[in-house]
Motif scaffolding. Structure first.
Motif: not given
Length: 272
Positions: A84-92, A113-126
């Motif tokens: 889901g996060a990857g589809l969003y990051l791809d779309a933008i 690709i997952y390395d970048e998604i991982f960074k995005f998700l960890v920043e928002r894990k709260k």
């Protein structure tokens, strides 16, 4: 699995042709032999508490649940949330990935690709209050644990919605993640004729309607929609409005390296 004898599946004409085609491309045909038959299908998309939130189709995104207002109010599955996060990051245009299909081509592409998604998700894990892993977890998340939004399966949420619970479900603008469950016959099966009898029964509109009404998932059989109750029809229409069915994201076949690599990212994310 044993190769299926299509001549014994007399109700094959009841099947929606598109699902027959999708099933073959995503694992139903192995080494040129048809071994799997599509049975039902469903999606993973966005759910929310209708007493607190409301969304219009085309505005809702996989990124919506990462808004600051949803700290400790989100539920998601720890591995599929990467898609889901990857589809969003791809779309933008932030993490180009051919709608995440590149992640299934090679482990090298997947990890990049997952390395970048991982960074995005960890920043928002709260934002995450609860990870889910099964249908029962959906009910726990929204009815007991205070989650108000999340990336979920359709079946459990639409079933709760039919029961009058304050939840709803809809495909986001990036497209709902879509799977097809299959039927197959194992090679050492003894009751072959009974197996084909069950398959032929499953491919009747009446059987498809029984499954759809009781689970909230969708049948691959033509004519089932005509047999559904108004609440089930309404839930489906609201989940997939306008062009949502044309924008589905179908899970592709997974190479042997994919699941171990995905599990590694899942575990790192949960532990982060």
């Amino acid at each position: 699995y044993r190769e299926l004898d299509e001549n014994k599946i007399t109700n094959l004409h009841n099947l929606e042709p598109s699902f027959w085609d999708i099933s073959g491309k995503t694992g139903g045909i192995i080494d040129g032999k048809r071994v799997g038959l599509p049975y039902d299908w469903g999606t993973e998309a966005c759910a929310w508490n209708t007493e607190k939130l409301n969304f219009k189709y085309g505005e809702l995104s996989y990124n919506t649940m990462w808004d600051p207002e949803f700290v400790q109010k989100v539920t998601c599955r720890p591995h599929s949330v990467f898609i889901g996060a990857g589809l969003y990051l791809d779309a933008i245009g932030k993490v180009p990935s051919n709608r995440m299909m590149d992640t299934y081509e090679s482990e090298e592409k997947m990890r990049k690709i997952y390395d970048e998604i991982f960074k995005f998700l960890v920043e928002r894990k709260k934002n995450i209050k609860m990870f889910w892993n099964n249908a029962q977890d959906h009910q726990l998340a929204f009815l007991q644990n205070g989650c108000v939004i999340g990336q979920t399966w359709d079946g459990p949420i639409l079933t709760l919605k039919k029961e009058g619970k304050p939840v709803s479900y809809m495909a986001p603008k990036e497209g709902a993640l879509t799977w097809v469950d299959s039927m197959a016959i194992v090679k050492n099966a003894k009751n072959i004729e009974q197996a084909y009898a069950f398959i032929n029964w499953a491919y009747t509109p009446e059987a498809g309607a029984i499954m759809a009404k009781s689970t909230g998932y969708n049948s691959v059989v033509k004519g089932v929609a005509d047999l559904l109750d108004d609440a089930t029809k309404k839930g489906f229409a609201e989940a997939y409005p306008e062009d949502a069915l044309d924008n589905l994201w179908w899970y592709p076949s997974e190479a042997s390296w994919f699941v171990p690599a995905r599990t590694e990212y899942r575990d790192k994310f949960q532990a982060a």
